[in-house]
Design a protein around this motif. Structure first.
Motif, PDB file in Angstrom:
ATOM      1  N   LEU A  44      55.312 -21.203  52.432  1.00  0.00           N
ATOM      2  CA  LEU A  44      54.749 -22.329  53.182  1.00  0.00           C
ATOM      3  C   LEU A  44      55.059 -23.705  52.599  1.00  0.00           C
ATOM      4  O   LEU A  44      55.309 -24.642  53.359  1.00  0.00           O
ATOM      5  N   VAL A  45      55.006 -23.882  51.267  1.00  0.00           N
ATOM      6  CA  VAL A  45      55.091 -25.247  50.730  1.00  0.00           C
ATOM      7  C   VAL A  45      56.140 -25.458  49.638  1.00  0.00           C
ATOM      8  O   VAL A  45      56.523 -26.599  49.383  1.00  0.00           O
ATOM      9  N   THR A  54      63.017 -28.140  54.943  1.00  0.00           N
ATOM     10  CA  THR A  54      62.174 -27.203  55.687  1.00  0.00           C
ATOM     11  C   THR A  54      63.006 -26.145  56.402  1.00  0.00           C
ATOM     12  O   THR A  54      62.464 -25.307  57.109  1.00  0.00           O
ATOM     13  N   SER A 181      45.215 -24.461  53.795  1.00  0.00           N
ATOM     14  CA  SER A 181      45.942 -24.820  55.015  1.00  0.00           C
ATOM     15  C   SER A 181      45.023 -25.369  56.088  1.00  0.00           C
ATOM     16  O   SER A 181      45.465 -26.079  56.986  1.00  0.00           O
ATOM     17  N   ASP A 185      48.402 -29.822  57.779  1.00  0.00           N
ATOM     18  CA  ASP A 185      49.713 -29.775  57.140  1.00  0.00           C
ATOM     19  C   ASP A 185      49.919 -30.906  56.143  1.00  0.00           C
ATOM     20  O   ASP A 185      50.472 -30.701  55.051  1.00  0.00           O
ATOM     21  N   SER A 281      50.729 -19.223  64.087  1.00  0.00           N
ATOM     22  CA  SER A 281      50.300 -20.334  63.244  1.00  0.00           C
ATOM     23  C   SER A 281      50.165 -19.877  61.795  1.00  0.00           C
ATOM     24  O   SER A 281      49.970 -18.685  61.515  1.00  0.00           O
ATOM     25  N   ARG A 282      50.251 -20.818  60.864  1.00  0.00           N
ATOM     26  CA  ARG A 282      50.098 -20.481  59.444  1.00  0.00           C
ATOM     27  C   ARG A 282      48.745 -19.845  59.151  1.00  0.00           C
ATOM     28  O   ARG A 282      48.677 -18.815  58.467  1.00  0.00           O
TER      29      ARG A 282
END
Length: 437
Positions: A44-45, A54, A181, A185, A281-282
């Motif tokens: 994710l990050v 990204t 999260s 974001d 979605s995350r």
């Protein structure tokens, strides 16, 4: 005095043995919290923050840093395994928790590439290597510690209690990232991602306090008392490679399917489900892994109970064969876009397949090696597999799907092959008539 921690009945543990079980379980929880936490972050990050992108290249770079931690694990297994086999389980278990705790908190404090440029990914890799050194001996040591305290007829169950903890660590880590999260974001990429890493310090200090009070295992004390001075001077890993090379190979392959499936579900699945191609979605992707992994916490002790009754090798082989059959339905569910289907399928993976492979592997691996080489043997077999299979599985799965232009059939085939190799290894162990079978 030498027998104060030995179980007084064929089924019960003494207070010293219960402390060892709790210390091993808590340390394993921290190990898997740390690793799943980094896995969630990698999906994710880590790409945007440390590789300034990204796209798929940044994502693959992030998963490559995840794999880097596994490169150090065999070295940690050998070095700390030597300490555990020559100087005792207690000092070795203290060192593993110190290394893991310091590295995880360090990652949480690390400046990003926007702040310090190329130094950020380099420092990230350094912390991952330190984390890998500690984790390389943590679960091997935990299994060894508990196996040597447990009654022989319940070794499968009590080691399974420890091995039920990894899904709990995964669930705890994904809950932590789910919370992070939820801040959005922008906040996630700004500061919220750091909080789960820094929170690891609480668990770390508790585990350190408990491990400082551990007793040495009765089986290790007995083996040390009977070891002559010449044998005490030898390196356990060299003795291991000279006397037990086949056992190391069997141990390595016996958990290939377990590691590939576990890390694909715990790490790779999050990024796959949250990818634009799938569209989940995350928070939903994190929730699916969290809820699904909890099934493993509940079911793994049942796998250990079965191992005590049917044989650890038999249960491990059945679980591995089931994993091979499960590979294609798993990827179909992960790419379906349905949160309910993905959650239910991950729950089946943890509650059935991982429950059997986790529940049986503690007894299987510790029974492969004698006490004087057990820590080194379990550590080397597990962590070589971790470096080659567990650490690379998310990267390999991602590369295979990218090469197939989004199709998952080749990644599923890779997972099925890993599981099949484990079933074959266990059958070979049974053919050799080992105690593990």
């Amino acid at each position: 005095m030498a027998n104060t921690a030995v179980a007084t009945s064929p089924t019960r543990l003494t207070p010293g043995a219960r402390r060892a079980l709790f210390a091993a379980t808590l340390g394993t929880l921290i190990e898997w919290y740390d690793y799943a936490l980094y896995g969630a972050a990698a999906g994710l990050v880590i790409g945007p923050l440390f590789f300034a992108g990204t796209g798929s290249e940044a994502s693959l770079a992030a998963f490559a840093t995840f794999a880097v931690g596994f490169v150090a694990r065999p070295l940690g297994g050998v070095l700390i395994g030597h300490l555990g086999d020559r100087h005792g389980r207690r000092p070795a278990m203290l060192l593993t928790i110190l290394l893991m705790g310091a590295a995880t908190v360090g990652i949480g404090l690390l400046p990003t590439a926007a702040a310090i440029g190329a130094a950020a990914p380099l420092l990230l890799i350094l912390f991952r290597l330190l984390q890998g050194l500690g984790a390389g001996a943590e679960l091997a040591g935990a299994m060894t510690l508990v196996a040597e305290f447990a009654p022989a007829k319940r070794r499968g169950f009590f080691t399974a209690v420890v091995l039920a903890t990894p899904p709990a660590g995964i669930a705890l880590a994904t809950v932590a990232f789910l919370w992070a999260s939820s801040a959005g974001d922008a906040a996630l990429l700004d500061w919220a991602w750091r909080i789960p890493f820094l929170a690891s310090a609480v668990l770390f200090f508790v585990a350190l306090f408990i491990r400082a009070k551990l007793e040495e295992t009765p089986e290790y004390r007995q083996a040390s008392e009977h070891a002559d001075e010449a044998r005490k001077r030898k390196l356990p890993v060299m003795e291991l490679l000279r006397k037990d090379p086949v056992a190391v190979l069997i141990g390595f392959f016996s958990i290939t399917g377990h590691n590939a499936l576990n890390y694909i579900m715990a790490v790779f699945a999050i990024g796959l489900m949250a990818s634009p191609a799938v569209g989940m979605s995350r928070p939903d992707a994190l929730l699916a892994v969290t809820v699904g992994s909890l099934a493993g916490v509940v079911a793994t002790p049942a796998g250990g109970w079965l191992a005590d009754r049917l044989g650890a090798g038999r249960v491990l082989a059945i679980g591995s064969a089931a994993g091979a059959l499960f590979a294609f339905p798993l990827f179909a569910a992960l790419t379906s876009g349905s949160v309910a289907l993905a959650t239910a399928t991950i729950a089946v993976g943890y509650g059935v397949v991982i429950a059997m492979t986790s529940g049986a592997q503690g007894a299987f691996l510790t029974n492969l090696f004698p006490p004087e080489r057990r820590f080194s043997g379990v550590g080397l077999a597990r962590e070589l597999n971790g470096a080659i299979v567990a650490g690379l599985s998310p990267l390999i799965a991602g590369a295979l799907i990218a090469a197939a232009q989004g199709s998952t059939w080749s990644a599923a085939l890779f997972l099925a092959a890993c599981c099949a190799s484990s079933a074959i290894a266990v059958l070979l162990a049974r053919g050799r008539g080992t105690n593990a079978a």
